[in-house]
Design an enzyme around this catalytic site. Structure first.
Site, PDB file in Angstrom:
ATOM      1  N   ASP A 167       0.832  -1.205   0.000  1.00  0.00           N
ATOM      2  CA  ASP A 167       0.000   0.000   0.000  1.00  0.00           C
ATOM      3  C   ASP A 167       0.865   1.253   0.000  1.00  0.00           C
ATOM      4  O   ASP A 167       2.056   1.222   0.305  1.00  0.00           O
ATOM      5  CB  ASP A 167      -0.886   0.026   1.253  1.00  0.00           C
ATOM      6  N   LYS A 208      -4.465   2.464  -2.348  1.00  0.00           N
ATOM      7  CA  LYS A 208      -5.657   3.249  -2.687  1.00  0.00           C
ATOM      8  C   LYS A 208      -5.594   4.569  -1.932  1.00  0.00           C
ATOM      9  O   LYS A 208      -5.266   4.607  -0.741  1.00  0.00           O
ATOM     10  CB  LYS A 208      -6.930   2.479  -2.303  1.00  0.00           C
ATOM     11  N   GLY A 266      -0.202  -1.109   5.627  1.00  0.00           N
ATOM     12  CA  GLY A 266       0.134  -0.210   6.718  1.00  0.00           C
ATOM     13  C   GLY A 266      -0.652  -0.554   7.971  1.00  0.00           C
ATOM     14  O   GLY A 266      -1.788  -1.011   7.901  1.00  0.00           O
ATOM     15  N   ASP A 316      -2.156  -2.489  10.994  1.00  0.00           N
ATOM     16  CA  ASP A 316      -2.519  -3.889  11.207  1.00  0.00           C
ATOM     17  C   ASP A 316      -3.573  -4.302  10.190  1.00  0.00           C
ATOM     18  O   ASP A 316      -4.514  -3.541   9.932  1.00  0.00           O
ATOM     19  CB  ASP A 316      -3.060  -4.084  12.626  1.00  0.00           C
ATOM     20  N   MET A 371      -8.396   7.876   8.978  1.00  0.00           N
ATOM     21  CA  MET A 371      -8.914   8.524   7.767  1.00  0.00           C
ATOM     22  C   MET A 371      -9.972   9.576   8.121  1.00  0.00           C
ATOM     23  O   MET A 371     -11.015   9.685   7.474  1.00  0.00           O
ATOM     24  CB  MET A 371      -9.497   7.476   6.810  1.00  0.00           C
ATOM     25  N   GLY A 395       2.856  10.008  11.239  1.00  0.00           N
ATOM     26  CA  GLY A 395       3.240   9.569  12.574  1.00  0.00           C
ATOM     27  C   GLY A 395       4.299   8.485  12.586  1.00  0.00           C
ATOM     28  O   GLY A 395       4.354   7.631  11.707  1.00  0.00           O
TER      29      GLY A 395
END
Length: 473
Positions: free
Chosen positions: A247, A269, A300, A302, A382, A411
């Site tokens: 990702d 995405k 990214g 878990d 998000m 982060g």
């Protein structure tokens, strides 16, 4: 080559240790693991060695060294700190052609103790010949990190199957080719995961039709960004992957840990950008694994926390493909820790709720009433796209306008930015947003100033809104 590495079989062999302090104890412990019979000569005995004597794991024979005690001895180790005695012992052992190690005096050692990686029956020994012990320790740590702890189980089980393969393949080349393919297959992971019956079935399939490889899908959580937060198991998997589907949230530092000759395919995405669909990703996973490839799906955070790992696990199960999950540190936990914001704290909160921002429009009134309770910390994935809507809803349903808010961008990386403000200042806060980001809402945010420890120079208070924009630019 200053030293020839050898592996001695010390089972039931006599080893004489002169000295019984802590250094001697460390050597004795290692020798006991190898099955040696330990005989001790020492004036003073440490409490650790006394315990071994009490448990009858070692034998005390004298207080003073004498040449006569070298009869029927295979190895000699002197850890006395007495230079004259050590010199004498070394000379006598040399004259008798006995292997001797004078601790901390490399010039008087006919053998040295290497740094050992123990995955019995697999043993690895590395040495710098005494020239760079710190470098040696770092090398050992790296090797330890990529070798599964259950590697010994793989060797033991494979050892029991060797005779069968010798009968099945009479040609040495065919046997070697078989074992190479088996050890690159799911056989290894099945043993590591305790699936011994499955491993034996895999062995049978390969021994029947050893040319065809059996594919596998491994879904790996890469953590929140810092490559140091990737799990040990995750690193091991990346080192054996044939293909990695990753990702956008996976950092370049983590991608650098992927096996060099593995194929990498970005299937990330991003909101508002046309990209590969989840159905296409699922099809790709199945298609590649069906060709006998070890396919790693690198995500990214878990895989099971807003990572759609469950959907990818379902598709693998549907098509009967061997699959495993390697959990990762989810972004909320990693990012909050690197920001000095504890998600729970007995003085401020009774719990934490993880939600995803882009689904908030579907929340019911009861959902919002629960989220508006001040006893809960909200960790919103998000959340930046609908941050203002979320803030307005929370205030409408009873959350205080003054509730502290932290928006954390990138982060756990060196580019981490922490923006601090209030719930009623959300429209200003999001203008400073840096992707990817996590939104934390709750009284625990007030602890950031006191507890921050990582990239503290990248913290911005929304009160200093204009100067913050200048600093960011």
């Amino acid at each position: 080559m200053n030293y020839l590495p050898l592996f001695f079989n010390l089972k039931s062999k006599n080893v004489l240790v002169i000295g019984a302090g802590l250094v001697a104890f460390n050597k004795i412990t290692l020798l006991l693991r190898a099955g040696a019979n330990i005989k001790i000569i020492a004036k003073n005995i440490s409490k650790e060695v006394k315990c071994l004597l009490y448990e009858e794991k070692v034998m005390f024979i004298a207080k003073e060294f004498n040449k006569k005690y070298l009869k029927e001895i295979f190895l000699v180790i002197s850890a006395t700190g007495d230079t004259d005695l050590n010199n004498r012992i070394f000379q006598i052992c040399n004259d008798l052609f006995l292997f001797v190690n004078i601790v901390d005096d490399q010039s008087k050692c006919s053998f040295i103790f290497p740094s050992i990686i123990d995955r019995s029956p697999i043993i690895m020994a590395i040495s710098s010949g005494g020239t760079a012990p710190v470098l040696l320790r770092l090398l050992r740590e790296k090797i330890e990190s990529i070798l599964p702890m259950k590697l010994g189980n793989i060797a033991r089980i494979s050892g029991k199957l060797r005779q069968f393969i010798k009968k099945r393949f009479t040609n040495t080349f065919e046997r070697r080719r078989f074992w190479e393919k088996l050890f690159k297959s799911v056989f290894i992971d099945q043993i590591i995961n305790g699936q011994i019956k499955k491993a034996i079935n895999t062995f049978r399939k390969y021994s029947t039709n050893y040319i065809k490889s059996i594919g596998q899908i491994i879904i790996v959580g890469a953590g929140p960004g810092d490559s140091g937060l990737l799990t040990l198991r995750g690193l091991q998997v990346l080192q054996k992957a044939d293909i990695v589907l990753y990702d956008y949230l996976v950092t370049s530092d983590i991608l650098d840990l992927v096996r060099r000759d593995a194929q990498r395919i970005c299937v990330g995405k991003r909101a508002g950008i046309k990209s590969i669909s989840q159905d296409e990703i699922n099809h790709l996973l199945v298609s590649l694994a069906s060709k006998g490839k070890i396919v790693v799906r690198l995500k990214g955070g878990d895989p099971f926390i807003f990572g759609r790992g469950g959907e990818e696990l379902e598709i693998a199960k549907k098509y009967g493909i061997d699959v495993q999950i390697v959990p990762g540190i989810t972004s909320a936990i990693g990012v909050s820790a690197y920001s000095g914001i504890p998600l729970t704290h007995r003085k401020y909160t009774s719990g934490v709720i993880f939600i995803t921002g882009h689904k908030c429009s579907n929340f019911s009134k009861n959902n919002w009433l629960l989220l508006s309770e001040s006893i809960y910390t909200l960790a919103i994935y998000m959340g930046s796209v609908k941050a203002v809507e979320i803030a307005n809803k929370l205030i409408f349903y009873g959350r205080l306008q003054s509730t502290p808010v932290a928006l954390i961008g990138k982060g756990t990386t060196l580019d981490q930015k922490v923006i601090i403000g209030r719930l009623d200042e959300m429209n200003k806060i999001i203008t400073l947003n840096i992707q990817p980001s996590l939104l934390i809402i709750g009284d625990v945010v007030n602890l950031h100033k006191k507890l921050k420890w990582f990239c503290s120079e990248n913290t911005f208070d929304i009160v200093n809104y204009k100067s913050s924009i200048v600093n960011l630019l």
